[in-house]
Write a protein that holds these residues in place. Structure first.
Motif, short mmCIF file in Angstrom:
data_model
loop_
_atom_site.label_atom_id
_atom_site.label_comp_id
_atom_site.label_asym_id
_atom_site.label_seq_id
_atom_site.Cartn_x
_atom_site.Cartn_y
_atom_site.Cartn_z
N GLU A 160 0.82 -1.22 0.00
CA GLU A 160 0.00 0.00 0.00
C GLU A 160 0.86 1.26 0.00
OE1 GLU A 160 -2.48 -0.38 3.40
OE2 GLU A 160 -3.89 -1.79 2.45
N ARG A 161 1.98 1.22 0.68
CA ARG A 161 2.84 2.40 0.78
C ARG A 161 3.63 2.67 -0.51
NH1 ARG A 161 6.02 5.78 0.28
NH2 ARG A 161 7.30 6.93 1.82
N PHE A 162 4.16 1.61 -1.12
CA PHE A 162 5.06 1.80 -2.26
C PHE A 162 4.48 1.36 -3.60
CE2 PHE A 162 7.73 1.03 1.54
CZ PHE A 162 8.31 2.28 1.63
N GLY A 163 3.41 0.55 -3.59
CA GLY A 163 2.79 0.11 -4.82
C GLY A 163 3.35 -1.23 -5.29
N TYR B 126 19.22 10.47 -6.09
CA TYR B 126 18.10 9.60 -5.71
C TYR B 126 16.76 10.16 -6.18
CZ TYR B 126 21.48 7.27 -2.72
OH TYR B 126 22.58 6.59 -2.25
N ARG B 127 16.75 11.35 -6.76
CA ARG B 127 15.50 11.96 -7.20
C ARG B 127 14.76 11.10 -8.22
NH1 ARG B 127 13.06 16.85 -7.06
NH2 ARG B 127 14.73 17.67 -5.77
N ALA B 128 15.51 10.35 -9.03
CA ALA B 128 14.89 9.53 -10.07
C ALA B 128 14.02 8.41 -9.49
CB ALA B 128 15.98 8.93 -10.96
N LYS C 281 8.43 8.50 -6.31
CA LYS C 281 7.12 8.22 -6.91
C LYS C 281 6.40 9.52 -7.24
CE LYS C 281 4.43 5.21 -5.15
NZ LYS C 281 3.59 4.48 -4.17
N ARG C 282 6.62 10.54 -6.40
CA ARG C 282 5.97 11.83 -6.59
C ARG C 282 7.04 12.92 -6.57
NH1 ARG C 282 3.03 8.85 -3.16
NH2 ARG C 282 4.19 9.69 -1.37
N PRO C 283 6.87 13.96 -7.35
CA PRO C 283 7.87 15.04 -7.35
C PRO C 283 7.91 15.76 -6.01
CG PRO C 283 5.92 15.68 -8.59
CD PRO C 283 5.74 14.23 -8.26
N PHE C 284 9.10 16.27 -5.66
CA PHE C 284 9.25 17.04 -4.43
C PHE C 284 10.22 18.19 -4.70
CE2 PHE C 284 12.36 13.65 -4.34
CZ PHE C 284 13.53 14.26 -3.89
N ASP C 285 10.15 19.18 -3.85
CA ASP C 285 10.92 20.41 -4.06
C ASP C 285 12.42 20.13 -4.03
OD1 ASP C 285 12.09 23.01 -3.86
OD2 ASP C 285 10.17 23.76 -3.11
N SER C 286 13.13 20.56 -5.04
CA SER C 286 14.56 20.30 -5.13
C SER C 286 15.36 21.09 -4.11
CB SER C 286 15.06 20.65 -6.54
OG SER C 286 14.82 22.02 -6.82
N LYS C 287 14.72 22.07 -3.45
CA LYS C 287 15.43 22.86 -2.45
C LYS C 287 15.44 22.20 -1.06
CE LYS C 287 14.35 27.28 -4.68
NZ LYS C 287 13.70 28.61 -4.51
N LEU D 195 12.85 1.65 -3.03
CA LEU D 195 11.40 1.62 -3.20
C LEU D 195 10.83 3.01 -3.45
CD1 LEU D 195 10.54 -0.84 -0.27
CD2 LEU D 195 10.78 -1.39 -2.70
N ASP D 196 11.42 4.02 -2.85
CA ASP D 196 10.89 5.37 -3.00
C ASP D 196 11.94 6.37 -2.52
OD1 ASP D 196 9.18 7.41 -3.61
OD2 ASP D 196 7.85 7.12 -1.89
N ALA D 197 11.76 7.62 -2.91
CA ALA D 197 12.65 8.68 -2.46
C ALA D 197 11.82 9.94 -2.26
CB ALA D 197 13.78 8.92 -3.47
N GLY D 198 12.32 10.83 -1.42
CA GLY D 198 11.63 12.08 -1.15
C GLY D 198 12.56 13.04 -0.46
N GLY D 199 12.01 14.00 0.24
CA GLY D 199 12.84 14.98 0.91
C GLY D 199 12.18 15.57 2.14
N TYR D 200 12.96 16.28 2.94
CA TYR D 200 12.48 16.95 4.15
C TYR D 200 13.04 18.37 4.18
CZ TYR D 200 11.24 12.31 5.99
OH TYR D 200 10.70 11.08 6.17
N TRP D 201 12.25 19.30 4.70
CA TRP D 201 12.71 20.65 4.92
C TRP D 201 13.56 20.73 6.19
CZ3 TRP D 201 12.75 23.98 1.19
CH2 TRP D 201 11.78 23.94 0.19
N GLU D 202 13.25 19.87 7.16
CA GLU D 202 14.03 19.81 8.40
C GLU D 202 14.41 18.37 8.68
OE1 GLU D 202 11.63 21.46 11.46
OE2 GLU D 202 11.80 23.52 10.75
N PHE D 203 15.50 18.19 9.43
CA PHE D 203 15.92 16.83 9.78
C PHE D 203 14.83 16.19 10.64
CE2 PHE D 203 18.70 13.75 12.05
CZ PHE D 203 19.15 13.08 10.92
#
Length: 221
Positions: free
Chosen positions: A36-39, A72-74, A77-83, A99-107
């Protein structure tokens, strides 16, 4: 939601100024939750097959948070801010696949270390310093309990002439003809309050490791 991990399932690394900026954690998830989380298209055939046979079986997925890594951006599953300054990577360690990649504004992790030695990354706690005193205190408590039992229910020295009449019950009377026949406890040469005082002193040593006297002083102020 906040989640607490087992200490042995988390790995950390520091940056150049000694701040933790990398965390790898093992996240237990059911086969159902992983799909369910990753498809289905992202997870391995092993997990897809297990979904039908054992949907609530648990598998270990690893989550890595590191300073921003564009490579790891490639895998997202969903786009996220490159900043975003931190990258989030989900890994299937059995298949060695992302399985997936993403990002955080804060640690996102709260990595709190009470103290550490130079050259170390993993922290030390007051409990580690107090471990010896805690073990000694446990032995004192164990000895006090055994001594209390011995005082409450002592071994008795009984003359042979009283054999069969030596049942010691509160309010019970034992009648004898020879006044020299006696029943008396075995002298053990121990003092119950002394052992309790030793235990209290040991408790004070343990409290000192955790700075309890300082907190009590601040509370009274």
């Amino acid at each position: 939601a906040y989640q607490a991990r087992h200490p042995l399932s988390v790995w950390i690394a520091e940056n150049g100024v000694g701040e933790v900026d990398t965390v790898l954690e093992e996240v237990p998830m059911t086969h159902k939750a992983v799909v369910e989380r990753f498809g289905k298209d992202r997870v391995s055939d092993r997990i897809n097959d297990a979904l039908d046979k054992d949907p609530f079986g648990v598998v270990s997925i690893r989550h890595l948070v590191i300073p921003k890594a564009e490579r790891y951006r490639a895998y997202a599953k969903r786009p996220f801010d490159s900043k975003m300054p931190y990258s989030s990577i989900w890994i299937d360690p059995t298949e060695n696949s992302i399985l997936d990649a993403g990002g955080y504004w804060e640690f996102p992790h709260a990595v709190w270390r009470y103290m550490k030695n130079a050259g170390e990354e993993y922290g030390r706690s007051p409990g580690q310093n107090a471990l010896g005193d805690i073990m000694a205190g446990n032995q004192m408590t164990r000895s006090r309990i055994r001594l209390g039992n011995l005082i409450a229910d002592p071994t008795m020295l009984v003359d042979e002439g009283l054999e069969g009449q030596d049942t010691v019950i509160p309010g019970h009377h034992i009648y004898r003809e020879n006044r020299e026949d006696t029943i008396e406890p075995v002298p053990i040469g121990a003092n119950y309050p002394i052992t309790k005082d030793n235990e209290e002193r040991q408790d004070a040593l343990i409290d000192a490791h955790f700075n309890v006297p300082i907190y009590l002083m601040l509370q009274q102020m």
